[in-house]
Structure formats: C-alpha cells, structure tokens
Scaffold this motif. Structure first.
Motif, short mmCIF file in Angstrom:
data_model
loop_
_atom_site.label_atom_id
_atom_site.label_comp_id
_atom_site.label_asym_id
_atom_site.label_seq_id
_atom_site.Cartn_x
_atom_site.Cartn_y
_atom_site.Cartn_z
N LEU A 575 0.87 -1.23 0.04
CA LEU A 575 -0.22 -0.01 0.05
C LEU A 575 0.89 1.23 0.01
CD1 LEU A 575 -2.97 -0.90 2.56
CD2 LEU A 575 -3.03 -0.93 0.19
N ALA A 576 0.58 2.30 -0.83
CA ALA A 576 1.14 3.44 -0.83
C ALA A 576 0.29 4.31 -1.46
CB ALA A 576 2.51 3.56 -1.59
N GLU A 577 0.34 5.78 -1.56
CA GLU A 577 -0.40 6.72 -1.89
C GLU A 577 -0.51 6.44 -3.59
OE1 GLU A 577 0.42 10.53 -1.07
OE2 GLU A 577 0.25 10.57 0.96
N GLY A 578 -1.56 6.49 -4.00
CA GLY A 578 -1.88 6.34 -5.55
C GLY A 578 -2.18 4.91 -5.93
N VAL A 579 -2.08 3.98 -4.94
CA VAL A 579 -2.36 2.46 -5.19
C VAL A 579 -3.89 2.33 -5.31
CG1 VAL A 579 -2.23 0.16 -4.24
CG2 VAL A 579 -0.42 1.67 -4.32
N ARG A 580 -4.54 1.35 -6.17
CA ARG A 580 -5.80 1.21 -6.32
C ARG A 580 -6.31 0.21 -5.28
NH1 ARG A 580 -10.77 2.32 -9.10
NH2 ARG A 580 -11.96 0.37 -9.16
N VAL A 581 -7.51 0.58 -4.61
CA VAL A 581 -7.80 -0.60 -3.60
C VAL A 581 -9.26 -0.82 -3.86
CG1 VAL A 581 -6.38 0.19 -1.80
CG2 VAL A 581 -8.55 1.51 -2.14
N THR A 582 -9.90 -1.91 -3.25
CA THR A 582 -11.33 -2.34 -3.47
C THR A 582 -11.89 -2.37 -2.25
OG1 THR A 582 -10.60 -4.53 -3.15
CG2 THR A 582 -10.44 -3.85 -5.40
N GLN A 583 -13.32 -1.97 -2.11
CA GLN A 583 -14.36 -2.01 -1.15
C GLN A 583 -14.01 -3.21 -0.38
OE1 GLN A 583 -18.48 -1.43 -1.93
NE2 GLN A 583 -18.70 -0.88 0.10
N GLU A 596 -6.61 -7.62 17.83
CA GLU A 596 -6.28 -7.00 16.64
C GLU A 596 -7.67 -6.47 15.98
OE1 GLU A 596 -3.79 -8.52 13.61
OE2 GLU A 596 -1.79 -8.55 14.82
N HIS A 597 -7.57 -5.05 15.41
CA HIS A 597 -9.00 -4.64 14.63
C HIS A 597 -8.58 -4.40 13.23
CE1 HIS A 597 -10.81 -4.81 18.70
NE2 HIS A 597 -9.74 -4.44 18.85
N ARG A 598 -9.24 -4.76 12.21
CA ARG A 598 -8.91 -4.78 10.99
C ARG A 598 -9.80 -3.35 10.35
NH1 ARG A 598 -9.41 -9.91 7.56
NH2 ARG A 598 -9.81 -10.65 9.66
N ILE A 599 -9.16 -2.60 9.71
CA ILE A 599 -9.59 -1.26 9.17
C ILE A 599 -9.80 -1.37 7.74
CG2 ILE A 599 -9.86 1.42 9.16
CD1 ILE A 599 -9.84 -0.08 11.97
N VAL A 600 -11.06 -1.56 7.03
CA VAL A 600 -10.92 -1.94 5.73
C VAL A 600 -11.36 -0.54 4.68
CG1 VAL A 600 -11.69 -4.35 6.30
CG2 VAL A 600 -13.41 -2.41 5.83
N SER A 601 -10.99 -0.75 3.42
CA SER A 601 -11.68 0.33 2.67
C SER A 601 -13.20 0.60 2.45
CB SER A 601 -11.02 0.26 1.23
OG SER A 601 -11.23 1.18 0.38
N PRO A 602 -13.37 1.70 2.66
CA PRO A 602 -15.06 2.04 2.62
C PRO A 602 -15.49 1.81 1.12
CG PRO A 602 -13.93 4.08 2.78
CD PRO A 602 -12.81 2.98 2.98
N ALA A 603 -14.86 1.92 0.23
CA ALA A 603 -15.16 1.90 -1.14
C ALA A 603 -14.17 1.64 -2.03
CB ALA A 603 -15.81 3.25 -1.58
N SER A 604 -14.35 1.25 -3.22
CA SER A 604 -13.31 0.91 -4.28
C SER A 604 -12.79 2.39 -4.71
CB SER A 604 -13.81 -0.06 -5.51
OG SER A 604 -14.25 -1.16 -4.91
N GLU A 629 -12.89 7.73 -3.74
CA GLU A 629 -13.73 6.64 -4.63
C GLU A 629 -13.74 7.13 -6.03
OE1 GLU A 629 -18.36 5.27 -4.30
OE2 GLU A 629 -17.49 6.72 -3.02
N ALA A 630 -13.48 6.12 -6.81
CA ALA A 630 -13.36 5.90 -8.30
C ALA A 630 -14.96 6.50 -8.81
CB ALA A 630 -13.20 4.47 -8.82
#
Length: 636
Positions: A575-583, A596-604, A629-630
């Motif tokens: 992960l780095a700035e500019g990387v594509r992520v999915t919801q 441990e608590h996982r923080i996930v992407s709210p959107a793609s 968000e895309a």
C-alpha cells in the motif's frame, strides 16, 4: 499456613481473590503497571508493587519482575488469576524455585495441558496440518496454543485467507500470552460450548462440579455463561464428567481447572482444551454448588484434603460479561471514564465482580470487560429473568457498553428456550443492536431536564418563562432525535411528540405521561458529551449534538478514522499513495485491548493518503488513510 498472597494479575480477578483472602484473614499484595497505578485492585490490596511500563509484555507478562515483587513484599504465595501468566509452566516453576507457594497445578500438568496441541494429543486427537487442508475441510479454526479468552482465534471459511488469518492469530497470541504458537482444527457449525469445572487435591480426590454452557460468544470470547448447561441428556453429562476427571488424573492435576468441549448438534462431544486455572465464569459454579473456589484453591495448596464427594448442586446461575464496547460497530472497544456503575439486586441472588468503581478510567491496554453480573435462582427461568432485570435497571455511565445487547440476548426466544450454539450473535446481531424503542422519549426527558437546570436570563424566564405572545420552541438534539419544547405558564409542552404529556420536570428527574402511562426518567449529565437517561424500561446514553457544526470538524470523503485508541501493528502489503484499492480490502490493523482490529476500505478507488505507520500510537478519530472513490463506482 498461608499468610500473604500476591495476585499476579489485575482488575476484576485480583479484586475477587483479595475478597476471599480478606475473609480468610490473609494479607494481600497487588502488582500494577503504570496504566493501573490508580486501579481498584491496587487500592484494595494491603501492599502493591509497581511494574514499570504499561504494555502487558513489559509488566504482567514479566514473571521475573513478579517473583521479585512477591519476595520484596513478603508474600509467601502467588495466585496467577486468569490470562497473562496463569498457564505458563516456566512462571509456575520460577515461583516454586523462589521458595514461594504456587496456587495452581504442578508445572508438569500445565505443560501437558496448557498447550492445546499437546493436550489434544494426550486426549487422543491431533491438530490439522495447514499444508494438507482442502476446501472440503472448511470451515477451519486457527487457534493459539497458549492462553485463552478468545484471543488468537480466527474462523477461516476460504482457503485464500488462511495465511492472513494465521498471521493475525499469531500476532494476537504473542501480544496476549507471549507465545505465538497457533494450530488448526475443524470448526463445528452451530456447536455448543460446554465445560466441566474440576477441583483436585494432592491426595487423589478429583471433583467434577457440574457443567457450564458458554455458547453465547463474540470473537470467540464468552459473553453469557450459565450452570448447569441446560437440556443435556444425563448420559452426556456423565460422559463429560468422566472425561474431565480422567484428563485431570492423567496429568496429576491439583487445584481448580476446566475441561472444555464442543458439543455438535448431533450430541457428540469433542475435546477442545483444558484450562489449568480458574475461569472467568467460575461464579456460576460457585452459586450453584455453594462453594468458594478461590478459598478451596488456597486450602488445596496448603495440603488440605477434599471430601470424597462435592456438595450437591442447587438451582441455576447465569453470568453476563459487561464489556466497554460497541456491538453495533463490530464490537469496537471503548475507552473513557466510568462515571457510575450501580447494579441493583440483593446478595446472594445477584453478584457483581468488577475491577472498577465510579470515576475510574478504562484504557486501551487490557481486556474491555467492566464487570461480571451473576444471578442465581431456584430455576433457570427465574435466574434469567433476575439477571435481565438487574442489567436493565443498572446505572452504567461512561463509555458505550454491551448492556443493551445483554438484556436483549437474555430475553431472546432462542436463549429463553435454551436453543444455544456459538453462532447466536452471527444470526441475531442486527436485531440485538437495533435502536431502542424508548430512545425518543429519553431524548425528551434529557431536553427538559437540561431546560430545568438552565434558567433563562430574560425577565419572562425569571418570572416562570410565560409570555402572552407565543414564542418559537426551543430545540435540542440528542443523537438522531430533535426535541422541540416550549416553556408555558403551566410548565412545559413538547411539540411533535404525540401521546406525550409533561407531568414534572427537575434538573435530574422528569415525569412523562406516554400514551396514558406515567413513567419517570432519571437524567445525568457528566459533561462528557453524553447525557445518560435511566428508567424502568431501559437506559440510554444520548450524544449531545451542537446546533451548528464546526467546519474544522469536517473530514475529507473516504477518510478512515481510528475507531479507538491503539497501536498500528501493520498496513496492507504494497500500500502507498496512488495505489488502487477495493471496497472491503483490509488496509490497516490496529491493536487495542490485546485484540487486533482490521480497518477496511469503505469503497473501491485510489488511496489518496496513508498516514498509518506501523508502531504509531493513535487516538480515537485519528486520520489513518483517505480513499478517493473511483468515479465509475460513485456513479453506479
């Protein structure tokens, strides 16, 4: 004879052991981390020794420091409580080598049973080989070999995530127990978690003190427990007792312990593990058998022989664990000041075990349990009703808790009908965490109490608030509820609240008639941004909303904020700035309260900012990352 006991633990279990010691005339010694300097268990002890630091690895997991503390304070006995080093054979051995008495089984018994992998082999089973499992083996359970309390456990339903869950379980196990060994076993859907309390002396006597059902769990940690386990056939109960006693005799056990089983829907019992210590849920067994297990632990350690047979059981007991957490938000732990903790009920029918009192702070370093509330009655139905009533009427002011979930769980038809299994919360969580029906009326009470405590400054308000020209209603907002009220010559009127008539208003108490029924509400504002409203129908913690939002409080769309204070333990690979992520993609892992608590992407979309850095301490609300968000996703 024992003269002084050091408890190598903290919080509720330390206070509980101290209570028995006081009754037996034994002096007590506490150990404490810097985070616990003002904790209740420290205040209740006769003496206390500091363990420098706050993290468990630097304090309560440092056996060498605890042994030194016991010697420095003049203790002759060490009681390990549960969790931390309670099932650590090397610690037990170090206690004995220092000339101190260990309250627990011999180190050899701990070594045989504390590792769940070795225990399974001893009982005729073996863990699965992670390299050999297939889709046909799903679902699976990754489990820490040491410790307990649900830490270091993960359900795997897709083989693709086995490696990720294996690493998460290992990391939690290291944090909680100082041992990263994990193993794999089949996960039985809709099984019942049933256990047997044992107590063994040094003279060959082993008691089986009935069964407990601990099936209602979240994150594999028990929430509601009861004794005896309801609805089990007599033959199965006898088989469980026999297996538990056999396991204890096989390792030369001494002291209190618990043998745990998973009972399949077909009634087949599968050995899970043996906990070589006192269990959190031991009070329900004490209530049913009329014993003090801590007192018996001490007597067994002194060499006293148990009677040939245990006392006969009587009645039924149910225990609920009150956690500082928000079940509606993935069980997120909560922190802050516990302003009030009062649970109604007469002893011995209602019991509260806690490590907190009014004004104490709940921090991020340890388990979020606030208290255990236990109710006993001649029948299960009465015990469940008594516990639900005590929790409903309790005053619990401070961080968000699971209190409402507990009450609703106890009143759920599946629970009252003893249809128990470990998937209860997976099926019913949304319904159990839905907003309470009485919350709008609680908001009305909060607004009126606030008005009564804040007299106006105009001539009209000083003369009672009446004027011959109708004024615009006052507006107060609590959470999602807007309350519009007006002060009249005869008192208060509430707009947009059909069926509600105001009967009496004072700064801390409001009486309303609601659809012809008179109800009273106690209102308390501790100045922490929430107003607590307690009534016979339930309790509500209402967030006070400002009339005008501060522009500086706004965050960019797609912001990921820390849901709790904690430590960033890792970020997603690559992960780095500019990387594509999915919801739904995991981006950041936080550790708080030993989980441990996982923080996930709210959107793609695209990772526009990444502020989370491994090892960084963050406060609640800290900005961890921003996902832009895309456009095609936003438009769809």
């Amino acid at each position: 004879m024992i003269s002084s006991v050091l408890v190598a633990n903290r919080g509720e279990i330390a206070c509980r052991v101290f209570r028995t010691c006081r009754e037996l005339g034994i002096s007590t010694v506490a150990v404490y981390s810097d985070a616990d300097a003002g904790a209740l268990h420290v205040r209740e002890a006769d003496a206390a020794v500091r363990l420098p630091g706050s993290a468990p690895a630097d304090t309560y997991l440092r056996g060498d420091l605890i042994v030194k503390a016991a010697l420095a304070a003049g203790a002759d006995v060490v009681h390990p409580g549960y969790g931390f080093l309670s099932e650590n054979a090397e610690f037990a051995r170090a206690v004995g080598d220092a000339g101190l008495l260990w309250i627990g089984p011999p180190p050899e018994a701990i070594e045989a049973m504390a590792s769940k992998t070795r225990a399974k082999e001893l009982m005729g089973g073996a863990p699965l080989d992670p390299g050999q499992v297939t889709e046909a083996d799903l679902p699976l359970l990754v489990k820490a070999a040491a410790g307990g309390g649900g830490r270091g456990m993960r359900i795997v339903r897709e083989l693709a995530v086995l490696g990720e869950e294996w690493e998460a379980a290992r990391s939690e196990a290291v944090s909680a127990f100082g041992d990263g060994e994990v193993f794999l076993e089949p996960y039985i859907e809709r099984g019942r978690h049933v256990e047997v309390q044992i107590l063994a002396d040094a003279h060959g006597t082993v008691w089986a003190l009935g069964t407990r059902d601990c099936s209602l769990q979240r994150r594999h940690q028990k929430v509601i427990e009861e004794s005896p386990a309801p609805g089990l056939p007599a033959a199965l109960v006898e088989s469980l007792h026999t297996s538990a006693v056999t396991a204890a005799r096989a390792v030369g056990y001494r002291g209190a312990g618990t043998v745990e089983f998973l009972v399949s829907p077909q009634g087949h019992a599968h050995f899970l593990e043996m906990n070589t210590r006192l269990q959190v849920e031991h009070p329900v067994t004490e209530a049913v058998f009329g014993v003090d297990l801590v007192a018996l632990q001490l007597r067994v350690a002194e060499g006293t022989a148990l009677p040939a047979n245990p006392p006969a059981p009587s009645g039924h007991a149910v225990e609920a664990r009150l956690y500082a957490e928000d079940p509606s938000k993935n069980w997120t732990p909560q922190t802050g000041v516990l302003h009030a903790l009062e649970v109604p009920g007469d002893a011995p029918w209602v019991r509260v075990d806690t490590g907190y009192t009014d004004g104490d702070s709940i921090g991020v370093h340890y388990d979020p349990v606030i208290a255990k509330v236990i109710a006993w009655a001649p029948t299960r139905e009465e015990a469940v009703r008594r516990l639900a009533h005590a929790l409903r009427r309790a005053r619990v002011h401070g961080p968000v808790t699971n209190r409402r979930l507990l009450v609703r769980s106890l009143e759920h038809p599946e629970f009252t009908g003893a249809q128990l299994d470990t998937g209860f919360y997976e099926r019913h969580l949304d319904a159990l965490t839905a907003p309470a029906d009485g919350e709008p009326h609680a908001a009305v009470a909060a607004a009126l109490a606030d008005a009564a405590g804040r007299p106006g400054t105009t001539v009209a308000s000083r003369l009672g608030g009446w004027r011959n020209v109708a004024s615009q209603p006052q507006v107060k907002v609590y959470g999602d509820h807007e309350v519009r009220y007006r002060r009249t010559r005869d008192g208060f009127e509430v707009a947009d609240a059909p069926g509600v008539r105001v009967l009496g208003v004072a700064p801390h108490r409001v009486r309303l008639e609601i659809d012809g029924v008179v109800r009273s509400f106690d209102v308390t504002d501790h100045g922490d941004g929430h107003v607590h409203v307690d009534s016979a129908t339930g309790a509500h913690a209402l967030a006070v909303q400002p009339r005008f939002a501060d522009p500086q409080d706004r965050t960019p769309p797609g912001s990921l904020l820390a849901p709790m204070p904690g430590t960033v333990v890792r970020v997603g690979e690559g992960l780095a700035e500019g990387v594509r992520v999915t919801q739904g993609q995991p981006l950041v892992w936080l550790e708080a309260m030993k989980m441990e608590h996982r923080i996930v992407s709210p959107a793609s979309g695209t990772l526009a900012a990444l502020h989370a850095v491994p090892g960084r301490q963050v406060e609640v609300g800290a900005l961890l990352a921003v996902v832009q968000e895309a456009q095609e996703d936003a438009a769809s």
